[in-house]
Design an enzyme around this catalytic site. Structure first.
Site, mmCIF file in Angstrom:
data_model
loop_
_atom_site.group_PDB
_atom_site.id
_atom_site.type_symbol
_atom_site.label_atom_id
_atom_site.label_comp_id
_atom_site.label_asym_id
_atom_site.label_seq_id
_atom_site.Cartn_x
_atom_site.Cartn_y
_atom_site.Cartn_z
ATOM 1 N N HIS A 65 56.918 46.589 28.445
ATOM 2 C CA HIS A 65 56.635 46.239 27.044
ATOM 3 C C HIS A 65 56.532 44.721 26.873
ATOM 4 O O HIS A 65 55.634 44.210 26.196
ATOM 5 C CB HIS A 65 57.760 46.810 26.170
ATOM 6 C CG HIS A 65 57.530 46.688 24.704
ATOM 7 N ND1 HIS A 65 58.517 46.919 23.771
ATOM 8 C CD2 HIS A 65 56.431 46.342 23.974
ATOM 9 C CE1 HIS A 65 58.038 46.744 22.559
ATOM 10 N NE2 HIS A 65 56.771 46.393 22.643
ATOM 11 N N GLU A 68 53.320 43.523 28.297
ATOM 12 C CA GLU A 68 52.206 43.863 27.393
ATOM 13 C C GLU A 68 52.057 42.796 26.316
ATOM 14 O O GLU A 68 50.953 42.356 25.995
ATOM 15 C CB GLU A 68 52.460 45.228 26.766
ATOM 16 C CG GLU A 68 51.411 45.647 25.745
ATOM 17 C CD GLU A 68 52.010 46.094 24.428
ATOM 18 O OE1 GLU A 68 51.661 45.488 23.392
ATOM 19 O OE2 GLU A 68 52.822 47.029 24.436
ATOM 20 N N HIS A 69 53.184 42.350 25.755
ATOM 21 C CA HIS A 69 53.150 41.271 24.760
ATOM 22 C C HIS A 69 52.712 39.949 25.398
ATOM 23 O O HIS A 69 51.910 39.208 24.829
ATOM 24 C CB HIS A 69 54.540 41.080 24.152
ATOM 25 C CG HIS A 69 54.871 42.033 23.050
ATOM 26 N ND1 HIS A 69 55.099 41.638 21.761
ATOM 27 C CD2 HIS A 69 55.015 43.382 23.046
ATOM 28 C CE1 HIS A 69 55.373 42.685 21.007
ATOM 29 N NE2 HIS A 69 55.338 43.766 21.768
ATOM 30 N N GLU A 143 58.568 36.143 24.074
ATOM 31 C CA GLU A 143 58.208 37.549 23.893
ATOM 32 C C GLU A 143 59.310 38.500 24.338
ATOM 33 O O GLU A 143 59.390 39.622 23.834
ATOM 34 C CB GLU A 143 56.911 37.862 24.650
ATOM 35 C CG GLU A 143 55.724 37.044 24.201
ATOM 36 C CD GLU A 143 55.389 37.269 22.736
ATOM 37 O OE1 GLU A 143 55.514 38.414 22.257
ATOM 38 O OE2 GLU A 143 55.003 36.291 22.066
ATOM 39 N N GLU A 165 62.397 43.542 18.152
ATOM 40 C CA GLU A 165 61.645 44.751 17.821
ATOM 41 C C GLU A 165 62.417 46.000 18.238
ATOM 42 O O GLU A 165 62.555 46.957 17.470
ATOM 43 C CB GLU A 165 60.281 44.713 18.521
ATOM 44 C CG GLU A 165 59.423 45.941 18.264
ATOM 45 C CD GLU A 165 58.112 45.908 19.034
ATOM 46 O OE1 GLU A 165 57.642 46.983 19.447
ATOM 47 O OE2 GLU A 165 57.569 44.804 19.238
#
Length: 674
Positions: A65, A68-69, A143, A165
């Site tokens: 994840h 990906e960011h 990130e 997040e």
């Protein structure tokens, strides 16, 4: 193009035609790098490109994840902090995103404009293969995670986009429940890990581990490139080869997804989720019963299981849903059949329950399913559900998402596991077979084998806790205090300086030179003519009718609008509830169960909505409208109109038990959203 031809470095492996998606298909393998590429050729001008990688996590740090960011934070050609923020300012994209799944990461884009499509593809390919993050550890800090501190005497804190997040996501009971189900069903495989990242584990991710994950999995040999739509494929292959893939050689990437060995008995898992200290724990437990229901190879059985999930649980006439709701052990029922993984699973969930109802929950499920197997499923309900499934497949309406993107996500369900990528797109023969099996005991046998006799499953009880949030916060604060206590003043100052440097980087605008690298559309790249949609205004029996004569594959979309100005202001807040009840309660002609069966059998769906429209030329005035809509094959239009008339003019709001069920479900849904 012929099989075995090599076109710009790509060897054509196979060609085919898939009428279900109106496409000729071309499957390639890039000779030098080993990249796979699948092209679906058709007349759709909404072109789609995506590149996916198989990215199985081995821990809960969320490295897939975070990468990906991070890939989207600058690259070799486009060295901006956030190239995509700048790119969209001059783009006509119809889709632009990236998604992390439990076993894959996908980077898709779409556009109807040829130049724009080329720009988007270039930026995405450069991002995944040449990201700045490999040379700049501040991107992981931003990130992923970093220590946040401004003064020597302040406590340490964690910060980072993904950290924050996931801290929010994993305080949500639905996300925690999904996490617990995966951990329970697949304890020995990658699916037991949180690909999004667990906040407790994210801070253990090092920069070296971060770079190593990218080095291992972001190789062309581990990639799945997808192109869809009306384009010059040779031009695109030439671009991808010359600009990117020709720079790589084939390497051996071990990204295999392992199968979970089946259990001998249903597992039982009890876990907590946080609620506010002032909240009551009453009627806030989640119960779920899940079973691994096959393999991605079993395409017909998987489609049938999806059909059964809808027939048994999604409809207001669904027998298993009704049995659970009427039992009074919970407030609402949901379900899912998750097919986007190597070993799909079937899950039944109840919220608004209590821990002590867990055994009764399972007993109701098993008793109801056993009765269904013995007596047979209502064939009208089953056939109606199959009709609706066929309707959705033929309609190919995915809202704002381009259909080429949904086809991409669908075919990844087999392609990712080295199966035929097109098998998931071919539904015609499957529909014929499933319809023929309505006259057999195939569906009852499937329930018996996949749900009743299957011990490869788990019962998960997720309980509310008023102390969990505070306990987690205290534990984290103690860990951070211990970390800080073990540091020298110089090391603490190093963290202060690093956090300040990161903040400065974030606040410093990109240079004009960097901004100039972003490809933007010019006016000359855009067709000045707007697409014209036919619309004719008629009048039938004094009622205005707007008619649009377009190709809808034999489907009629039928909407009736009512002016809501007649509703007194004090009743406006209840309009949503009226909308929720329409079509879900009794009428003079049918009880809600029979009405639901008829809607399922004859239509592709019927429901209400509340819209507010601006008035042309009057920017400060708006008009609220209640809308009742239906979609139906043309042959069934008269019946659909009769059903809509019945809902509008014959609805009875007198079944207090049913009204309470629906109001509670609305209330629970609103609470979960909050």
């Amino acid at each position: 193009m012929n099989v075995n031809d090599i076109i710009h470095g790509f060897k054509l492996i196979k060609t085919d035609h898939v009428p279900e998606v109106a496409s000729d298909t071309f499957e390639f393998r890039h000779v030098k790098s080993g990249a796979r590429l699948l092209y679906l050729k058709n007349k759709d001008d909404n072109k789609v490109f995506s590149i996916a990688f198989r990215t199985p996590p081995t821990d809960d740090t969320g490295v897939p994840h975070i990468i990906e960011h991070s890939t989207l934070c600058g690259s070799r050609k486009f060295p901006l902090k956030e190239p995509f923020v700048e790119l969209v300012k001059g783009s006509l994209n119809t889709f632009l995103n990236a998604m992390t799944y439990p076993d894959k990461t996908i980077y898709p884009v779409a556009s109807c404009n040829d130049k724009d499509f080329q720009n988007l593809m270039d930026v995405y390919l450069d991002a995944v293969f040449y990201p700045v993050m490999l040379e700049n550890p501040e991107i992981l800090m931003q990130e992923g995670w970093h220590y946040e501190i401004e003064k020597q005497d302040e406590p340490l804190k964690y910060s980072g986009v993904v950290y924050n997040e996931m801290k929010g996501a994993l305080s949500s009971p639905e996300d925690l429940l999904a996490n617990e189900i995966m951990r329970a069903l697949y304890p020995d495989t990658t699916y037991s890990k949180e690909s999004g990242g667990n906040p407790a584990a994210i801070p253990s991710l090092t920069y070296e581990q971060f770079k190593e994950f990218h080095r291992k999995y972001y190789s062309p040999a581990n990639s799945y490139i997808y192109l869809y739509g009306d384009m010059d494929i040779e031009e695109q292959l030439k671009f991808i080869d010359e600009e990117y893939l020709s720079n790589f050689d084939i390497v051996d990437v071990d990204s295999t997804i392992e199968e979970q060995k089946a259990f001998n008995e249903i597992k039982r898992v009890v876990a907590d989720y946080p609620i506010g200290e002032a909240e009551t724990t009453e009627a806030k437990t989640f119960l779920s019963y899940s079973v691994v229901a096959g393999d991605t190879d079993e395409v017909e059985d998987l489609l049938a299981m999806s059909l059964l999930e809808e027939a048994l649980l999604k409809n207001h006439a669904s027998p298993l849903r009704m049995a659970l709701i009427e039992s009074g052990i919970g407030q609402d029922v949901s379900s899912s059949f998750e097919g986007a993984m190597l070993q799909p699973f079937f899950s039944i969930e109840m919220n608004g329950s209590e821990p002590q109802h867990a055994d009764k929950f399972v007993d109701i499920i098993r008793t109801t399913l056993a009765k269904i197997v013995k007596e047979g499923i209502d064939r009208n309900l089953l056939e109606g559900t199959l009709n609706r499934m066929e309707f959705r497949l033929r309609e190919s309406d995915f809202g704002t998402a381009p259909k080429g993107l949904i086809y991409n996500l669908t075919l990844m369900n087999s392609w990712l596991y080295d199966r035929d990528p097109l098998i998931m797109l071919r539904y015609e023969d499957l529909l014929v077979s499933l319809r023929e099996k309505l006259s057999t005991r195939y569906y009852e046998d499937l329930i018996q084998n996949k749900l009743l006799d299957n011990k490869f499953g788990a019962l998960v009880v997720l309980k509310p806790s008023v102390t969990m949030a505070a306990e987690n916060t205290k534990k984290m604060e103690e860990q951070l205090a211990k970390v800080k206590a073990g540091m020298t003043p110089e090391e603490i100052q190093g963290l202060i300086d690093a956090a300040a440097k990161l903040k400065k980087r974030q606040q410093t605008p990109d240079s004009p030179e960097a901004l100039a690298t972003i490809p933007l559309l010019k006016i000359s790249d855009i067709n000045p003519k707007a697409r014209v949609f036919p619309l004719e205004e008629k009048e039938i029996d004094g009622v205005k009718v707007l008619f649009s004569d377009v190709d809808t594959k034999g489907i009629v979309y039928y909407s009736v609008y009512f002016d809501m100005d007649v509703i007194p202001q004090e009743l406006v807040p209840y309009a949503f509830l009226f909308n929720d009840l329409m079509g879900r309660v009794d009428t003079k002609s049918n009880d809600y169960v029979e009405l639901s069966k008829k809607m399922t059998f004859y239509t592709g769906g019927m429901g209400g909505d509340i819209d507010v429209f601006p008035i042309a030329g009057k920017p400060d005035e708006f008009r609220p409208m209640f809308r009742l809509t239906s979609k139906v094959f043309y042959r069934n239009l008269p019946i659909a109109v009769e059903l809509m008339n019945e809902v509008i003019n014959e609805t009875i709001f007198e079944n207090d038990t049913r009204l309470k069920e629906l109001i509670i479900q609305s209330k629970v849904g609103m609470e979960m959203e909050m």
